[in-house]
Design a protein around this motif. Structure first.
Motif: not given
Length: 247
Positions: A49-58, A62-63, A67-70
């Protein structure tokens, strides 16, 4: 067990540890360079179970370290890309996403679910200190990341009490502010690098959209290796603690 996605972890830690990991709730605040690698490792360890918090876009910038930036995720909310990543690894996982910039007003609501572990991967000073103070006061287990930018020596990366950190500008400011607030910084677990930075020309830059007035945050040079090791070091601590292998 041989057909289980997490069988190799179960072989090492045991079935009870996997049950603990599968029933644990982890909140990750900040899904960039460090937080993304925390998420990657915890997903592959079987956290349920994850609760993921952020406000930004990729963004393309960021590459080099996230790791999420492709190419296929450019423009996506980091929370959405993170949820998709987790579910590709473990379709049985529960993933809640919260798109917000963490501040002193919304922290109580965020922490009301009382997760089993919180990861502070925020790089903004005021929200970071507000979050750490709130977690400490509520006695919610957490691990914080200090500054990974401008570092190059992997052998200098440390895990331990914030009170022991050195040669990290972010940690210095965090220590100072938390002491003023009465927080016992010897109880704050974090990852930092005690490498003394010899700043090369060009390692600091003003963002293209920097405001003409007010506080400006510089863009800092960074390596994918250092930020990844920060995240994986945190994740390793989380895995062992949630699995019951260490306190």
């Amino acid at each position: 067990m041989e057909n289980n996605r997490f069988s190799r972890t179960e072989m090492l830690l045991g079935s009870e540890a996997m049950r603990r990991l599968g029933s644990a709730t982890v909140m990750i605040i900040g899904l960039g360079a460090v937080g993304g690698y925390v998420l990657e490792a915890l997903s592959r360890a079987g956290v349920g179970h994850f609760v993921l918090v952020d406000f930004d876009a990729i963004a393309p910038s960021n590459v080099n370290r996230q790791i999420l930036a492709v190419t296929s995720t450019f423009g996506q909310k980091k929370t959405e890309a993170a949820r998709n990543r987790v579910l590709e690894i473990n379709p049985a996982a529960i993933v809640e996403i919260i798109d917000c910039f963490v501040n002193v007003e919304n922290i109580p609501s965020l922490l009301s679910c009382r997760p089993d572990m919180v990861i502070d991967a925020i790089d903004a000073l005021n929200p970071k200190c507000d979050l750490i103070q709130a977690l400490w006061q509520r006695q919610i287990p957490f691990i914080s990341s200090m500054g990974a930018a401008l570092k190059t020596d992997v052998s200098k990366i440390k895990f331990g009490a914030l009170s022991n950190s050195k040669n990290c500008a972010l940690a210095k400011f965090v220590r100072k502010r938390l002491r003023k607030r009465g927080v016992d910084i010897s109880q704050i677990n974090c990852v930092w690098s005690d490498e003394q930075v010899n700043l090369p020309s060009g390692a600091l830059a003003l963002p293209e959209d920097a405001p003409s007035a007010g506080r400006v945050r510089h863009t800092l040079g960074s390596l994918p290796t250092i930020t990844a090791i920060f995240g994986l070091t945190i994740a390793n601590q989380v895995i062992l603690r949630l699995a019951g292998c260490k306190k």
